[in-house]
Design an enzyme around this catalytic site. Structure first.
Site, PDB file in Angstrom:
ATOM      1  N   LYS B  77      58.278  53.053  81.000  1.00 32.63           N
ATOM      2  CA  LYS B  77      58.984  51.827  80.634  1.00 32.63           C
ATOM      3  C   LYS B  77      57.965  50.719  80.381  1.00 32.63           C
ATOM      4  CE  LYS B  77      62.761  48.892  82.486  1.00 32.63           C
ATOM      5  NZ  LYS B  77      63.625  48.671  83.667  1.00 32.63           N
ATOM      6  N   SER B 152      68.504  48.559  82.669  1.00 27.50           N
ATOM      7  CA  SER B 152      67.543  48.131  81.677  1.00 27.50           C
ATOM      8  C   SER B 152      66.554  49.215  81.240  1.00 27.50           C
ATOM      9  CB  SER B 152      66.740  46.941  82.217  1.00 27.50           C
ATOM     10  OG  SER B 152      65.944  47.332  83.312  1.00 27.50           O
ATOM     11  N   SER B 176      68.898  49.573  87.423  1.00 25.74           N
ATOM     12  CA  SER B 176      68.295  49.786  86.105  1.00 25.74           C
ATOM     13  C   SER B 176      67.685  51.161  85.869  1.00 25.74           C
ATOM     14  CB  SER B 176      67.225  48.722  85.842  1.00 25.74           C
ATOM     15  OG  SER B 176      67.841  47.527  85.423  1.00 25.74           O
TER      16      SER B 176
END
Ligand SMILES: [Zn+2]
Lengths: 95, 484, 491
Positions: B77, B152, B176
């Site tokens: 990420k 997210s 997330s």
């Protein structure tokens, strides 16, 4: 509770956020709605409840006072939006 | 081959079938073919990935010892700092930011000889539940491209689901990792707060953030957690405790096992199909001799409100540094220093980030701090106490991850509060610091994945993984792959 | 002060940099004067993802200071973020301590003309320093330049009660504080280098018909020397008196709040600054990147054991043990612990505390001042100087010669005995030898002898001078005098 546009403008100033007038109105409405929702916290009985800032009870974490390598001056300034000699440059700060 | 788990791929490589280079090449091909539709990756460094894979092959040939993930691609990420490689956090503010250092977990991956294949898309600064808040692109759900992958860590979840990488790292501040895992039909684990170092994880809310794996199955989650978990002296909140060999005990069922089922997790707002799938998963456990126990988490009703005060307060301060002075976006035009701050931030941040900074600033400001911030920390303790009480009676707690399966892109972007409310089942774990995992447990009639959430007391990842694995061994949801 | 028409009330906020090798939350060096931006890392640059880890030595030094200031040490303390935007603060928050400082409720005794006065310490807490801003001179004049080397240096903030009632007391407080912190090697307290900084909260109490009126408090900043502190307070008190007479505004009146003023050392005036509206809204909250600190009694005892003798106790002891005046004691203790230790060794070594004091406060202090160095770098150990004092006394070496020996010992090295020999300062003590020299000198100065005989007593000086020249000054003056008188009477 109702949030006014002036409140929003003040908070935006504290947060150093430029908001266009249209954004300001939307923000006031949305923040107001979220704050209304959040106000339900007041219903929770919290007399004598110690605030919990850390999820785990950790304390006394230290390091030794021994030097570690610093970055080179160029590495430190590599991401600077404006570099002047070996400094970060910003518009004049008025005291 | 790209549909295989990391554990299988590792076994193949160890046997000498194929090479890390060809494996990496296969995943790079998959990215090339699929990611134009899925849009999971923000940056892919093909040359560096192939070079690393090539190097591993050479070392394997020479008989040198190799790390635990030797030759396996891992997607990261874009909230984790990678030295010399752009780290944007999905924000325009950090569009050209190149960190001079690696996050702790990145160092761990490098040491384990993983192949860092690319950086994945995310909601800006990890704020969001749909990955629509990225400044760069909208990631799509590999099972249904019109739907969100969740967020997210939507890029990491979608990349694994789309078989563009076998392993990925995400970060979880309020769900997330677990929510996008659930929406994409993969496994997502949020470790106990302090289990994995946050050093180099760009902070959203420091007391809630935690890095964790997104994988096809529980075995891979155990494998990746083993690599990234452990003490790091550079993070004061990282806990110095031995890391169990999760992969070694994974297949030992927990017996006897009591699973707590909180009644608050099955109330209004829970989609019928999701509830059905979750109850079916509980049945799987029951059949294996597990005791299901009705438990209560009465303060969970305040979790969303508490979370949005604590998280935004911390975020308002964490994100103050993006001011265009030392790094990051600086507005081209400005009258003076304050104007430079306001414009740089006004231009650099997206709407959701601004909203949260505003909310966080407000709840900490003079006159409101006690009513909002301090009060929320008190309720936070009550929420944690709920879990302590529940865990006194059961080993793990089970329930849904998200009230619904993946929703259509754009559906909730006009109503921030509705989006916040969808975090209801995941944020308590962050507020209390406990571990949580999402594992695939079914599909909607429309073919969208549904996740089961299991939560365990602090540092009980070993037990959590074993319990999750029990379900996995009895079902085949984790073997499904989307057609792309 | 008694003739002022008001009473001054002063509280001081002092910031001192702690003598650590590294910064408060990262391993960068705290050394002064490094090239700009060469002592930074992701942590003190406030880069995304970087995290602070507390320097144990900084905390130990802070506890040591607090104990020396008689503060109570909190069993639980934590870190808070003070949020405000400034380019020398890369995170735009300062890690500080807000509602639970690690220490509070202490005091420091100072000497005033009226005697010892106890000044309360409200609290002492730790925080990180900010970087430095340079304002570009000339050129476009539009930019400020940021150097982040100082960012993150550990600072101890010591807040006094508003119990200082004269500019001189403020200065005495600062001097005593500096002495204490230097003696304990907590800070080098160099105002020039910014390792000691001071802000003064000043207001005045004006008696009037209905009682006493207090003026609004003004925080005076930019005080760069102890003298500046004194001058600024004096000026500010007077300014407030004038202001009060013209507007009558009092502390606590509606719309009256604490103001900030800068001290202009060149013009010798305080300049009240426009109040920053949001200045008070720092939105303090506990720093989630750092964990709390719990201090138990064992830890406190450990640090207390390292304190040793504090300056106040030391002064009392030196006065009684060595029969020194208050003034001399002050001169010696002010130089710090190593200097005091040197004195005590010297006094023991030469067996004459008064002589030791004289040598120390005259010659040695002079040498140190000339060399801008510290007694720890002084080339001769105390026992070597003690030997010089003993030799000079034993051989009757006069003060000037002894000083010559000292100067040689300091610049060239060597023991007192060696140098005395080398310089030919071996005294003429043989009476017969000296009498011969006197007679020769009288023969060579017949006119002087005649003049003396005719009643010009002064004439003997010429003969004495000749004797001293002949002996290179190594004859004892009294002995020369004695023999000369005898010989003159005999002539
Ligand atoms: Zn540093």
């Amino acid at each position: 509770m109702s949030l006014t546009v002036d409140d929003t403008r003040w908070v935006a100033h504290l947060a150093r956020l430029q908001l266009a007038d249209a954004e300001l109105a939307t923000m006031t409405r949305q923040l107001g709605a979220i704050l209304d929702y959040v106000t339900q916290l007041q219903q929770a009985r919290t007399d004598n409840v110690e605030p919990l800032a850390h999820p785990l009870p950790i304390h006394n974490v230290f390091r030794d006072d021994s030097p570690a390598p610093s970055l080179s001056v160029d590495a430190a300034l590599a991401n600077a939006p404006q570099r002047r000699d070996n400094f970060f440059a910003v518009p004049a700060v008025l005291d | 081959m790209i549909e295989h788990t990391a554990a299988d791929l590792l076994a193949t490589l160890r046997k000498g079938d194929g090479s890390a280079e060809s494996l990496t090449g296969a995943f790079l091909d998959a990215i090339r073919q699929r990611d134009t539709r899925v849009r999971a990756f923000l940056h892919v460094d093909e040359a560096a990935a192939l070079e690393k894979a090539h190097d591993i092959d050479a070392r394997r040939k020479r008989g040198e010892p190799l790390g635990a993930l030797a030759g396996i691609p891992v997607a990261v990420k874009d909230v984790l700092c990678t030295a010399g490689q752009r780290t944007t956090c999905g924000s325009k503010v950090l569009q050209s930011f190149v960190p001079p250092y690696d996050a702790h977990v990145i160092s761990r991956l490098r040491r384990a000889d993983a192949v860092l294949i690319g950086k994945t898309n995310m909601d800006e600064f990890a704020m969001g539940s749909s990955t629509e808040n990225s400044a760069y692109q909208i990631t799509r759900n590999p099972w249904e491209l019109a739907c969100t992958p969740g967020g997210s860590s939507g890029g990491s979840a979608a990349a694994v689901a789309a078989c563009e990488t076998p392993l990925a790292l995400g970060s979880d501040t309020g769900g997330s990792i677990r929510q996008p895992a659930s929406l994409c039909g993969v496994v997502g684990l949020k470790p106990t707060y302090g289990r994995v170092s946050r050093f180099g994880l760009v902070a959203f809310a420091s007391s809630l953030d935690q890095v964790g794996p997104l994988t096809h199955d529980v075995r891979d989650a155990a494998l990746l957690l083993e690599v990234i978990a452990g003490h790091d002296a550079r993070d004061s909140t990282s806990v110095d405790r031995p890391v169990p060999k999760y992969t070694r005990t994974l297949d030992d069922p927990v017996q006897p096992l009591t699973i707590g089922v909180p009644r608050e997790y099955f109330g209004a707002g829970l989609d019928g199909e999701v509830e059905q799938a979750v109850r079916a998963a509980l049945k799987v456990y029951e059949k294996a001799g597990t005791k299901l126990l009705d438990v209560s988490l009465p303060y969970s009703q305040y979790a969303v409100a508490t979370y949005y005060v604590v998280a935004t307060a911390e975020a308002s301060s964490n994100l103050a540094r993006y001011d265009g002075v030392h790094y990051g976006h600086r507005a081209a035009k400005h009258d003076d220093l304050i104007d430079l701050y306001c414009r740089s931030r006004g231009e650099g941040f997206g709407a959701e980030v601004k909203r949260r900074i505003m909310l966080g600033t407000y709840v900490l400001s003079s006159g409101y701090k006690d009513a909002y911030y301090v009060k929320s920390l008190q309720v936070r303790r009550l929420i944690k106490d709920d879990f302590d009480r529940a865990f006194a009676q059961c080993d793990v707690i089970a329930g849904p991850v998200s009230p619904t399966a993946a929703f259509r892109l754009g559906d909730r972007s006009d109503d921030p509060l509705a989006m916040y409310l969808s975090d209801i089942y995941t944020i308590s774990a962050n507020l209390s610091g406990i571990a949580g995992i999402s594992i695939p447990c079914g599909f909607t009639k429309g073919g969208l994945p549904i996740g089961l959430q299991l939560q365990a007391p602090p540092f009980e990842e070993e037990k959590l993984l074993r319990v999750a694995r029990m379900h996995e061994r009895a079902t085949d949801w984790h073997t499904r792959r989307p057609k792309l | 002060m008694a003739d002022l028409p008001y009473r001054i009330v002063i509280g001081l906020e002092v910031h001192v940099q702690l003598l650590t090798q590294t910064k408060l939350f990262c391993g960068c060096s705290t050394r002064f004067g490094q090239p700009p931006n060469s002592a930074t890392c992701p942590v003190c640059l406030g880069l995304p993802g970087a995290l602070p880890v507390m320097n144990r030595r900084a905390f130990d030094l802070a506890v040591k200071a607090a104990l020396a200031l008689n503060c109570r040490i909190a069993s639980f303390t934590k870190w808070d973020r003070k949020n405000y935007y400034y380019p020398d603060l890369p995170k735009n928050y300062q890690i500080s301590q807000y509602d639970l400082p690690f220490s509070s409720d202490g005091h420091l005794d100072i000497q005033t003309p009226e005697g010892t006065k106890r000044i309360g310490i409200i609290r002492a807490h730790l925080e990180e320093d900010a970087g430095k801003l340079l304002h570009e001179e000339g050129g476009s004049g539009k930019d400020s330049l940021v150097d982040l080397n100082r960012t993150g240096t550990p600072l101890l903030e010591i807040v006094s009660q508003p119990e200082l009632s004269a500019p001189e007391e403020a200065k005495a407080y600062l001097e005593e504080l500096r002495l204490l912190l230097k003696a304990l090697e907590i800070s080098d307290c160099e105002m020039q280098e910014g390792s000691l900084r001071c802000d003064a909260n000043v207001n005045i109490h004006v008696p009037h018909a209905d009682g006493v009126a207090a003026t609004p408090i003004v925080e005076v900043k930019n005080l760069n020397s102890f003298r500046a502190v004194e001058r600024a307070i004096k000026f500010e008190a007077n300014r407030q008196y004038g202001q009060f007479q013209s507007d009558g505004k009092k502390l606590g009146d509606r719309g009256v709040s604490k103001a900030t003023a800068g001290w202009d050392d060149v013009r010798g005036v305080t300049v009240v600054q426009r109040r920053k509206e949001e200045a008070s809204d720092y939105r303090y909250f506990p720093d989630p990147d750092l964990v709390p600190i719990e201090v138990d009694s064992a830890w406190i005892a450990e640090v207390r054991a390292l304190l040793g003798e504090l300056p106040a106790a030391q002064r009392t002891r030196l006065q009684s043990q060595y029969a020194l005046s208050a003034y001399d004691t002050e001169v010696i203790t002010r130089q710090g612990r190593p200097f005091v230790a040197y004195f005590e060794e010297l006094a023991r070594g030469c067996g004459d505390a008064a002589e030791a004091k004289n040598w120390l406060t005259n010659e040695i202090l002079q040498t140190l001042n000339d060399r801008k160095s510290d007694v720890r770098a002084f080339p001769q150990p105390a026992d070597a100087i003690a030997e010089l004092i003993r030799e000079a006394k034993a051989t009757g070496l006069n003060k000037q010669r002894a000083r010559d020996v000292y100067a040689h010992m300091v610049s060239e090295g060597g023991t007192a005995k060696e140098v005395i020999k080398k310089l030919g300062f071996t005294p003429v003590t043989d009476e017969g030898q000296l009498r011969d020299i006197v007679r020769r000198a009288m023969a060579a100065n017949a006119k002087a002898v005649t003049d003396f005989k005719n009643g010009k007593v002064k004439a003997a000086d010429a003969i004495k001078g000749a004797v001293m020249r002949e002996t290179k000054g190594m004859a004892r003056t009294e002995m020369v005098q004695q023999i000369l008188l005898e010989e003159l009477q005999r002539a």
